[in-house]
Design an enzyme around this catalytic site. Structure first.
Site, mmCIF file in Angstrom:
data_model
loop_
_atom_site.group_PDB
_atom_site.id
_atom_site.type_symbol
_atom_site.label_atom_id
_atom_site.label_comp_id
_atom_site.label_asym_id
_atom_site.label_seq_id
_atom_site.Cartn_x
_atom_site.Cartn_y
_atom_site.Cartn_z
ATOM 1 N N LYS A 267 0.950 -1.138 0.099
ATOM 2 C CA LYS A 267 0.099 0.004 -0.049
ATOM 3 C C LYS A 267 0.936 1.220 0.015
ATOM 4 O O LYS A 267 1.677 1.380 0.753
ATOM 5 C CB LYS A 267 -0.910 0.109 1.350
ATOM 6 C CG LYS A 267 -1.549 1.410 1.511
ATOM 7 C CD LYS A 267 -2.451 1.262 2.586
ATOM 8 C CE LYS A 267 -3.232 2.526 2.985
ATOM 9 N NZ LYS A 267 -4.060 2.956 4.131
ATOM 10 N N LYS A 279 -9.918 13.254 7.840
ATOM 11 C CA LYS A 279 -9.323 12.777 9.357
ATOM 12 C C LYS A 279 -9.317 14.230 9.996
ATOM 13 O O LYS A 279 -8.892 15.239 9.416
ATOM 14 C CB LYS A 279 -7.798 12.284 9.343
ATOM 15 C CG LYS A 279 -7.869 10.820 8.907
ATOM 16 C CD LYS A 279 -6.560 10.159 8.581
ATOM 17 C CE LYS A 279 -6.251 9.067 8.135
ATOM 18 N NZ LYS A 279 -6.832 7.947 8.771
ATOM 19 N N ASP A 349 -11.923 7.305 3.640
ATOM 20 C CA ASP A 349 -10.649 7.067 4.476
ATOM 21 C C ASP A 349 -10.287 5.541 4.643
ATOM 22 O O ASP A 349 -9.343 5.315 4.821
ATOM 23 C CB ASP A 349 -10.991 7.503 5.827
ATOM 24 C CG ASP A 349 -9.660 7.869 6.771
ATOM 25 O OD1 ASP A 349 -8.590 7.557 5.910
ATOM 26 O OD2 ASP A 349 -9.712 7.802 8.146
ATOM 27 N N GLU A 351 -9.357 3.898 2.031
ATOM 28 C CA GLU A 351 -8.891 3.852 0.702
ATOM 29 C C GLU A 351 -7.803 3.022 0.460
ATOM 30 O O GLU A 351 -7.701 2.569 -0.536
ATOM 31 C CB GLU A 351 -8.124 5.371 0.478
ATOM 32 C CG GLU A 351 -6.764 5.551 1.204
ATOM 33 C CD GLU A 351 -6.342 5.433 2.523
ATOM 34 O OE1 GLU A 351 -7.588 5.602 3.317
ATOM 35 O OE2 GLU A 351 -5.279 5.189 2.801
ATOM 36 N N ARG A 353 -7.486 -0.392 1.147
ATOM 37 C CA ARG A 353 -8.176 -1.594 0.583
ATOM 38 C C ARG A 353 -8.377 -1.574 -0.821
ATOM 39 O O ARG A 353 -8.327 -2.422 -1.681
ATOM 40 C CB ARG A 353 -9.135 -1.951 1.236
ATOM 41 C CG ARG A 353 -10.362 -1.124 1.353
ATOM 42 C CD ARG A 353 -11.345 -1.417 2.661
ATOM 43 N NE ARG A 353 -10.630 -0.979 4.036
ATOM 44 C CZ ARG A 353 -11.213 -0.996 5.006
ATOM 45 N NH1 ARG A 353 -12.313 -1.846 5.484
ATOM 46 N NH2 ARG A 353 -10.592 -0.742 6.190
HETATM 47 N N1 BES Z 1 -4.266 4.793 6.918
HETATM 48 C C1 BES Z 1 -4.965 4.257 7.957
HETATM 49 C C2 BES Z 1 -4.997 3.546 8.851
HETATM 50 C C3 BES Z 1 -3.928 4.051 9.947
HETATM 51 C C4 BES Z 1 -4.111 4.515 10.866
HETATM 52 C C5 BES Z 1 -2.495 3.706 9.712
HETATM 53 C C6 BES Z 1 -3.315 4.931 11.698
HETATM 54 C C7 BES Z 1 -1.582 4.075 10.580
HETATM 55 C C8 BES Z 1 -1.921 4.800 11.591
HETATM 56 C C9 BES Z 1 -6.144 3.971 6.897
HETATM 57 O O1 BES Z 1 -6.249 4.354 5.632
HETATM 58 C C10 BES Z 1 -7.646 4.346 7.627
HETATM 59 O O2 BES Z 1 -7.625 5.590 7.680
HETATM 60 N N2 BES Z 1 -8.359 3.289 8.092
HETATM 61 C C11 BES Z 1 -9.514 3.577 8.581
HETATM 62 C C12 BES Z 1 -10.753 2.646 8.269
HETATM 63 C C13 BES Z 1 -11.999 3.058 8.520
HETATM 64 C C14 BES Z 1 -12.477 4.156 7.805
HETATM 65 C C15 BES Z 1 -12.776 1.969 7.998
HETATM 66 C C16 BES Z 1 -9.344 3.495 10.157
HETATM 67 O O3 BES Z 1 -8.487 2.465 10.518
HETATM 68 O O4 BES Z 1 -10.073 4.264 10.972
HETATM 69 ZN ZN ZN Z 2 -4.687 4.870 4.666
HETATM 70 MN MN MN Z 3 -7.360 5.989 5.368
#
Ligand code: BES
Ligand code: ZN
Ligand code: MN
Length: 499
Positions: A267, A279, A349, A351, A353
């Site tokens: 990724k 965010k 967010d 994204e 996947r």
């Molecule tokens: N890049 C983030 C996940 C992340 C969070 C990586 C903190 C490193 C540190 C990912 O794209 C994300 O935002 N995931 C969301 C998914 C949700 C919206 C289903 C999450 O984990 O909140």
């Molecule tokens: Zn992300």
């Molecule tokens: Mn994200």
């Protein structure tokens, strides 16, 4: 505006010698161990220094407790031969028979880092005389690892770097492996630590391609036109809100004749603002690290090339920037993917996947022996496992066992999460083939993996969620804060074990 110029990735000259050379003006790094009764015990390297200073080192050590604790660092000066006072770093190794690869890696890295405000041109490390030869590559890797910091844009970096590091008792083979690992890990860390406006998808692609040509890997970059021609509509959707268009980079090492390749997929979200599901600042502040999966793939590919592994290995990086604009993909959108399956977007967010859906599909076209993807995919994985442990999810338990065993050898903690069928429902969409979030927050690391599983066409596949361990808030004695390079050592070990 021109970009600021980063410090080069440090590359001190590493050399080996049969024994510790006490005749130069090197700073000496030697070990101190714990004996059966838990008393301090000189090791072969510290014994050499002790003899050269008339027993002063042993006497000095005897007056202090705690020196032998693994990873403990103390510095002293001793009069050695005619050199006058020489700086000696004593590093605790604990019980030698219990010493692990990671202990050695950290002990060496901590020793070198402890000299960061000592002007020193050259360091002689004696630990090769103290620890088992099977751990010697960790001495070279740890020494290099210690030289990379996150302060790559300081006018004066504030830390001294050695020009020369000599490793006593280490052979050329261990030096070669350790150097390849150290450079690979530091490359991964550097790609992650660069600020996001500099490290955008095309810059990331350029650096991956430049590395490939340095070490003799084949490479190919798909720009937005080629991504469109390849039906990578998912990658394009995530990147559409950004003025830096997406890329997909493929790196290829052909060492295995006509065997099917092992494919690593990363990724590479070079900045994750969350998109329209924006965010908050606290959650966005470190989101330059959201390409750590892709950076890990690039690091591992570098090591694979340098070690010339007798395997076919392909690295695929899905690169996009997740931003907010009038063109951003939206909640409620249904997007096409390269596989033909449609995705309902319920949170922009989620994204990573979506990017991986297309990148995994590209991997499936290559008749893979196995696919391993790496991603800073979910905050939920950090809720489950904390900041230091990577989550493993797979459709083939054998693959997880093999990676687990490599991770254990290297001392990088991983934990497998279940992929029960009962989770499959959670990503079913009412309007498309699949939706990009689960039901509520529960089991978020697993529902993300369940989503990915839909894009691997039943190939043996393992997903590694590195959201926790890829990027550290604070420094430790053996490393700076920021990018860690986690999983490079584990994956190289696993690939070697599949040769
Ligand atoms: N890049 C983030 C996940 C992340 C969070 C990586 C903190 C490193 C540190 C990912 O794209 C994300 O935002 N995931 C969301 C998914 C949700 C919206 C289903 C999450 O984990 O909140
Ligand atoms: Zn992300
Ligand atoms: Mn994200």
């Amino acid at each position: 505006m021109p970009d600021p110029t980063p410090a080069p990735i440090p590359s001190p000259n590493l050399s080996v010698c049969p024994s510790l050379d006490l005749s130069g003006d090197d700073i000496l790094v030697v070990g101190i161990a714990a004996d059966d009764g838990d008393a301090s015990m000189l090791t072969p390297s510290s014994t050499m220094v002790d003899q050269a200073c008339g027993g002063r080192l042993a006497a000095w050590a005897q007056q202090r407790d705690g020196l032998k604790k693994c990873g403990h660092i103390t510095m002293t000066t001793m009069p050695i031969g005619d050199q006058g006072l020489t700086t000696v770093v004593l590093v605790g190794l604990g019980r030698l028979e219990k010493l692990t690869r990671d202990d050695v890696f950290r002990a060496v890295a901590s020793s070198v880092r402890s000299l960061s405000d000592t002007p020193c041109q050259s360091i002689a490390i004696g630990l090769g005389l103290d620890v088992a030869p099977s751990l010697h590559d960790g001495i070279a890797a740890g020494a290099l690892f210690a030289c990379e910091y996150q302060s790559i844009y300081r006018k004066s970096s504030g830390h001294q770097l050695p020009e020369q590091i000599s490793l006593a008792g280490v052979n050329d083979q261990a030096l070669h492996r350790g150097r390849a690992l150290g450079h690979a890990i530091n490359l991964t860390r550097r790609l992650v630590n660069e600020p996001p406006t500099i490290m955008n998808p095309s810059e990331f692609a350029d650096r991956a391609v430049a590395m490939a040509s340095d070490v003799g890997l084949k490479s190919e970059t798909w720009d937005e036109a080629k991504l469109a021609a390849e039906n990578c509509e998912a990658i394009l959707a995530v990147g559409r809100g950004s003025s830096s268009p997406p890329r997909l980079v493929t790196l290829r090492h052909d060492g295995g004749g006509d065997q099917p390749p092992v494919i690593l997929v990363g990724k590479g979200v070079t900045f994750d603002s969350g998109g329209l599901s924006l965010k908050p600042s606290d959650g966005m502040v470190d989101m330059k690290c959201d390409m750590a999966g892709a950076a890990t793939v690039v690091g591992v590919m570098r090591a694979v090339a340098e070690l010339n592994l007798p395997l076919n290995v392909v690295g695929i990086c899905g690169l996009a920037e997740n931003m907010v604009s009038g063109d951003s993909y939206k909640l409620g959108d249904v997007i096409q993917t390269r596989s033909g399956k449609t995705i309902e977007i319920l949170n922009t967010d989620a994204e990573g996947r979506v990017v991986l859906a297309d990148a995994l599909d590209v991997a499936c076209d290559m008749n893979p022996a196995a696919i391993v993807d790496l991603a800073t995919l979910t905050g939920a994985c950090m809720v489950a496992l904390g900041q230091e442990v990577a989550g493993l999810m797979t459709n083939q338990d054998d693959l997880a066992s093999a990676i687990e065993s490599a991770a254990q050898t290297e001392g990088e903690p991983v934990w497998q999460l279940p992929m029960f069928e009962l989770y499959d429902d959670k990503v079913q969409s009412k309007v498309a083939d699949i939706k990009n979030v689960g039901e509520g927050r529960w089991g978020g690391a697993i529902t993300a993996a369940k989503f990915l599983e839909n894009f691997v066409r039943g190939n043996p596949w393992l997903h590694i969620d590195i959201a926790g361990p890829a990027f550290a808030d604070s420094a430790k004695s053996h490393r700076d804060a920021g990018a860690t390079g986690v999983m490079v050592r584990t994956l190289v070990r696993w690939l070697e074990s599949s040769c």
